[in-house]
Design an enzyme around this catalytic site. Structure first.
Site, short mmCIF file in Angstrom:
data_model
loop_
_atom_site.label_atom_id
_atom_site.label_comp_id
_atom_site.label_asym_id
_atom_site.label_seq_id
_atom_site.Cartn_x
_atom_site.Cartn_y
_atom_site.Cartn_z
N LEU A 1 0.86 -1.18 0.00
CA LEU A 1 0.00 0.00 0.00
C LEU A 1 0.90 1.23 0.00
O LEU A 1 1.98 1.21 0.61
CB LEU A 1 -0.89 0.03 1.25
N ASP A 2 0.44 2.29 -0.66
CA ASP A 2 1.18 3.56 -0.57
C ASP A 2 1.32 3.96 0.89
O ASP A 2 0.47 3.64 1.73
CB ASP A 2 0.42 4.67 -1.31
N GLN A 3 2.36 4.71 1.19
CA GLN A 3 2.64 5.11 2.57
C GLN A 3 1.44 5.79 3.22
O GLN A 3 1.14 5.55 4.39
CB GLN A 3 3.85 6.05 2.61
#
Length: 279
Positions: A118-120
């Site tokens: 997942l993106d940060q």
């Protein structure tokens, strides 16, 4: 919770008596090292308790900075908070979900493999596997086994269409910006969306992916002139909840070895809901 033993009996009988839980629930507490006898972890259900001993139940599974949504001998699924990296970068190796889960599993002598990211600044469901065989099967043919990847997104403005599909090709620049390009220069990306709540300022969407390209949802919704709130990288002008308005809320896959359907759900953050409360 702590309990003092007042008569000798097997640990399982004692736990059934004091907790009123189901036998399988207690087996899981034992399996995942949440039962202590006189301060030491005890996993054997038939352990012979003696009068005067102290049994402690600690179901928090360590002091992890996030919730564990599911865990068994092959999988661990966490609810990743916004801001936490999925894996290490050139600048950060320890403040990551991967590192934290790895340390947690190391205490149980279990392995960890990252099968998706997942993106940060996207929160929600992040799954790791514990066996190399399962890792190889999932990563080699991810789309064959993973049937549902669902997100909740808050975008700026009111959508013209209540639902739709965005299909094009994405590529990444040297500065790590993802952009829409031609078929011969990019990778195919397909995103489905449906409006589930809206007001004059924002729309809440349920989003499902057919492909999993980097920043796919963010770029696709921005291309409709409805960027995700808090996403200044892709054109957002507002940040009402002080975070990116994107949450991975559903993951379903067919287990490659058991062929069972595994479905995980993460609640929509309360801050998302507050934007649509009347009054």
């Amino acid at each position: 919770m702590k309990y003092k033993v007042d008569k000798a009996m097997p640990l399982m009988e004692f736990l059934l008596e004091v907790t009123h839980k189901k036998r399988n629930d207690i087996k899981n507490l034992l399996k995942f090292e949440n039962i202590y006898v006189d301060g030491s972890i005890q996993t054997y259900y038939a352990y012979a308790l003696q009068v005067g001993q102290i049994v402690e139940i600690n179901a928090k599974k360590e002091s992890l900075p996030f919730s564990i949504l599911y865990e068994d001998k092959e999988l661990i699924v966490i609810d990743k908070p916004c801001g936490l990296l999925s894996e290490q970068t050139a600048k950060e190796s320890q403040k990551t979900a991967y590192y934290i889960v790895k340390q947690y599993l190391a205490k149980k002598k279990e392995n960890i493999y990252l099968v998706h990211r997942l993106d940060q600044y996207t929160s929600g469901i992040l799954m790791f596997v514990k066996s190399k065989k399962l890792y190889d099967l999932l990563t080699h043919d991810w789309n064959k086994y993973v049937k549902v990847r669902g997100y909740i997104a808050i975008v700026e403005g009111k959508m013209k269409q209540p639902k739709g599909t965005i299909e094009n090709y994405l590529a990444e620049s040297k500065t790590q910006n993802v952009y829409i390009t031609s078929k011969d220069k990019g990778k195919k990306a397909i995103t489905h969306y449906k409006v589930i709540q809206s007001n004059r300022q924002y729309s809440m969407l349920e989003v499902y992916l057919d492909t999993g390209r980097k920043n796919q949802i963010r770029v696709h919704l921005s291309s409709l002139h409805h960027p995700i709130i808090g996403d200044d990288k892709y054109g957002a002008h507002t940040n009402p909840i002080k975070r990116l308005g994107l949450h991975a809320h559903e993951l379903m896959f067919i287990h490659p070895l058991t062929h069972k359907e595994m479905r995980f759900i993460s609640k929509t953050p309360a801050s998302f809901q507050k934007l649509f409360k009347k009054g």
